[in-house]
Design a protein around this motif. Structure first.
Motif, PDB file in Angstrom:
ATOM      1  N   ARG A  51      -5.560 -12.168  48.263  1.00  0.00           N
ATOM      2  CA  ARG A  51      -4.976 -12.143  49.613  1.00  0.00           C
ATOM      3  C   ARG A  51      -5.896 -12.893  50.576  1.00  0.00           C
TER       4      ARG A  51
ATOM      5  N   HIS B 192     -14.304  -9.402  52.102  1.00  0.00           N
ATOM      6  CA  HIS B 192     -13.688  -8.103  51.812  1.00  0.00           C
ATOM      7  C   HIS B 192     -14.784  -7.092  51.457  1.00  0.00           C
TER       8      HIS B 192
ATOM      9  N   ARG C  27     -11.046  -2.530  52.201  1.00  0.00           N
ATOM     10  CA  ARG C  27      -9.900  -2.437  51.280  1.00  0.00           C
ATOM     11  C   ARG C  27     -10.281  -1.343  50.285  1.00  0.00           C
TER      12      ARG C  27
ATOM     13  N   SER D  52      -8.287 -13.224  53.641  1.00  0.00           N
ATOM     14  CA  SER D  52      -9.112 -12.151  54.242  1.00  0.00           C
ATOM     15  C   SER D  52      -8.818 -12.009  55.727  1.00  0.00           C
TER      16      SER D  52
END
Ligand code: AP5
Ligand code: ZN
Length: 218
Positions: free
Chosen positions: A216, A109, A195, A218
């Motif tokens: 979450r 991320h 993000r 990726s």
């Protein structure tokens, strides 16, 4: 899990990175901290970068990529890496992808900490102080050093202020961010790694937003 924290000076990258180290056992790789350590050690490279940093300009890609490469080769990357303040240019971003690939690693991320109020950023860095013993970051108004003068984390009593945390250097740092680093938002968006969190919330609110992203897939 390996992540990049992206954001303008004062966005709170270092503050959030330290929380992730505490809470997730991740390893913080801050090129700013590495460069400040090089300055202190009095090496030739340290002397060369000192003036550049104090004025608020970016240090060369070659130097910072070299620092990150050296550290990645050492291994021992705990629960994953938080790249804090790196990459800052498109050349650094390309180099990071290559270095990670060479080590069999990947980026999960890229968290953009968005703060669009330059004045708020200036106020944040103007009030910043750092524990000289453990590196805990404080702010005169939002996270003051306790009244007894002892660091909450280590009990240390010496707090330092950075040479580049003045309004003039801050203007240069912000300009460097918008010119050289902000294009990375598009770069990582195209790679589907971007993000975004709001950087203006309370420290713990921002931490929760980041935690939700890391939870979450990726
Ligand atoms: P670097 O050390 O990376 O500094 P920076 O990017 O300018 O970021 P800062 O450390 O100022 O801010 P931060 O986002 O970490 O905020 P913090 O959590 O401390 O780089 C310094 C220099 O090194 C560069 O200018 C350049 O010369 C060189 N350099 C480094 N990397 C380089 C690279 N890759 N390429 C080329 N050159 C490079 O928070 C700031 C303050 O706000 C603190 O007082 C904190 O307590 C407070 N605060 C944090 N979050 C909140 C919140 N949510 N609410 C209220 N206050 C908050
Ligand atoms: Zn401390």
């Amino acid at each position: 899990m390996n992540i990049v924290l992206l954001g303008p000076p004062g966005a709170g990258k270092g503050t959030q990175a330290r929380l992730l180290v505490e809470r997730r056992g991740m390893v913080q790789l801050s090129t700013g901290d590495m460069l400040r350590a090089a300055r202190k050690s009095g090496t030739e490279m340290g002397r060369r970068v000192a003036e550049v940093m104090d004025k608020g300009h970016l240090v060369t890609d070659e130097i910072v990529i070299g620092l990150i490469r050296e550290r990645l080769l050492q291994g021992d990357l705990g629960g994953g890496v938080i790249f804090d303040g790196f990459p800052r240019t498109l050349a650094q971003a390309d180099a990071l992808m290559e270095m990670l690939k060479a080590e069999g690693l990947r980026l999960d991320h890229v968290v953009e900490m968005r703060v669009q109020d330059d004045e708020a950023l200036v106020l944040r860095v103007s009030g910043r102080s750092t524990c000289a013993t453990c590196g805990e970051v404080y702010h005169d108004v939002t996270k003051p050093v306790p009244a007894d003068g002892h660091c909450v984390k280590c009990g240390g009593t010496t707090f330092t202020r950075r040479g580049d945390d003045n309004p003039e250097s801050m203007r240069t740092r912000l300009f460097a961010y918008y010119k050289e680093t902000a294009p990375l938002v598009g770069y990582y968006h195209a790679l589907r790694l971007l993000r975004t969190v709001g950087g203006m919330g309370e420290i713990e609110e921002v931490a929760s937003e980041i935690e939700a992203i890391l939870a979450r897939p990726s």
